[in-house]
Design a protein around this motif. Structure first.
Motif, PDB file in Angstrom:
ATOM      1  N   LEU A  10       0.822  -1.205   0.000  1.00 11.59           N
ATOM      2  CA  LEU A  10       0.000   0.000   0.000  1.00 11.59           C
ATOM      3  C   LEU A  10       0.862   1.263   0.000  1.00 11.59           C
ATOM      4  CD1 LEU A  10      -2.703  -0.947   2.654  1.00 11.59           C
ATOM      5  CD2 LEU A  10      -2.888  -1.043   0.170  1.00 11.59           C
ATOM      6  N   TYR A  11       0.510   2.190  -0.850  1.00 10.20           N
ATOM      7  CA  TYR A  11       1.183   3.486  -0.890  1.00 10.20           C
ATOM      8  C   TYR A  11       0.390   4.529  -0.103  1.00 10.20           C
ATOM      9  CZ  TYR A  11       4.395   1.888  -4.515  1.00 10.20           C
ATOM     10  OH  TYR A  11       5.380   1.234  -5.200  1.00 10.20           O
ATOM     11  N   THR A  12      -0.772   4.151   0.372  1.00 13.48           N
ATOM     12  CA  THR A  12      -1.675   5.054   1.073  1.00 13.48           C
ATOM     13  C   THR A  12      -1.017   5.675   2.302  1.00 13.48           C
ATOM     14  OG1 THR A  12      -3.518   3.677   0.382  1.00 13.48           O
ATOM     15  CG2 THR A  12      -3.946   5.214   2.180  1.00 13.48           C
ATOM     16  N   GLY A  13      -1.056   7.006   2.384  1.00 17.20           N
ATOM     17  CA  GLY A  13      -0.578   7.726   3.551  1.00 17.20           C
ATOM     18  C   GLY A  13       0.914   7.995   3.611  1.00 17.20           C
ATOM     19  N   LEU A  14       1.678   7.510   2.650  1.00 16.06           N
ATOM     20  CA  LEU A  14       3.126   7.685   2.696  1.00 16.06           C
ATOM     21  C   LEU A  14       3.545   9.147   2.627  1.00 16.06           C
ATOM     22  CD1 LEU A  14       4.466   4.777   0.471  1.00 16.06           C
ATOM     23  CD2 LEU A  14       4.946   5.165   2.882  1.00 16.06           C
ATOM     24  N   HIS A  15       3.013   9.890   1.668  1.00 20.02           N
ATOM     25  CA  HIS A  15       3.409  11.284   1.515  1.00 20.02           C
ATOM     26  C   HIS A  15       3.021  12.105   2.744  1.00 20.02           C
ATOM     27  CE1 HIS A  15       4.418  15.065  -0.351  1.00 20.02           C
ATOM     28  NE2 HIS A  15       3.224  15.516  -0.038  1.00 20.02           N
ATOM     29  N   LYS A  16       1.813  11.905   3.225  1.00 12.55           N
ATOM     30  CA  LYS A  16       1.348  12.666   4.386  1.00 12.55           C
ATOM     31  C   LYS A  16       2.192  12.366   5.619  1.00 12.55           C
ATOM     32  CE  LYS A  16      -2.757  13.823   7.001  1.00 12.55           C
ATOM     33  NZ  LYS A  16      -4.188  13.680   7.109  1.00 12.55           N
ATOM     34  N   LYS A  17       2.577  11.118   5.796  1.00 10.03           N
ATOM     35  CA  LYS A  17       3.360  10.728   6.962  1.00 10.03           C
ATOM     36  C   LYS A  17       4.763  11.334   6.933  1.00 10.03           C
ATOM     37  CE  LYS A  17       4.962   6.684   9.491  1.00 10.03           C
ATOM     38  NZ  LYS A  17       4.950   5.224   9.550  1.00 10.03           N
ATOM     39  N   HIS A  18       5.357  11.434   5.750  1.00 11.59           N
ATOM     40  CA  HIS A  18       6.744  11.882   5.635  1.00 11.59           C
ATOM     41  C   HIS A  18       6.896  13.302   5.105  1.00 11.59           C
ATOM     42  CE1 HIS A  18       8.421   7.953   6.554  1.00 11.59           C
ATOM     43  NE2 HIS A  18       7.442   7.445   5.833  1.00 11.59           N
ATOM     44  N   PHE A  19       5.818  14.013   4.902  1.00 11.70           N
ATOM     45  CA  PHE A  19       5.863  15.323   4.256  1.00 11.70           C
ATOM     46  C   PHE A  19       6.774  16.306   4.974  1.00 11.70           C
ATOM     47  CE2 PHE A  19       4.109  19.586   3.317  1.00 11.70           C
ATOM     48  CZ  PHE A  19       4.399  19.596   1.959  1.00 11.70           C
ATOM     49  N   SER A  20       6.687  16.407   6.288  1.00 11.42           N
ATOM     50  CA  SER A  20       7.493  17.389   7.014  1.00 11.42           C
ATOM     51  C   SER A  20       8.758  16.780   7.617  1.00 11.42           C
ATOM     52  CB  SER A  20       6.659  18.065   8.100  1.00 11.42           C
ATOM     53  OG  SER A  20       6.243  17.113   9.045  1.00 11.42           O
TER      54      SER A  20
END
Length: 70
Positions: A52-62
């Motif tokens: 799953l790629y879901t939530g990866l960007h949001k989790k690591h954005f900052s």
């Protein structure tokens, strides 16, 4: 590489053409998500979110320098 070089604008993941026509930006996004996928170990069969790629960007954005929440 200086920090300014990394955070320089325009952002290489923001397309400058409509839709998905900016192939370079789309490839950069794909590379970024794949790197996060591998970093999290989601390719491992034992990972609870395997595949799953879901939530990866949001989790690591900052997580990385030069990014902000807004």
């Amino acid at each position: 590489m200086r920090m300014n070089d990394v955070t320089a604008r325009p952002d290489p993941m923001i397309p400058c053409k409509p839709g998905a026509e900016d192939l370079v930006a789309m490839q950069n996004r794909n590379t970024w998500m794949t790197m996060l996928f591998m970093l999290e170990g989601r390719d491992n069969p034992d990972h609870p979110q395997r595949g799953l790629y879901t939530g990866l960007h949001k989790k690591h954005f900052s997580t990385f320098p030069g990014t902000d929440e807004n």
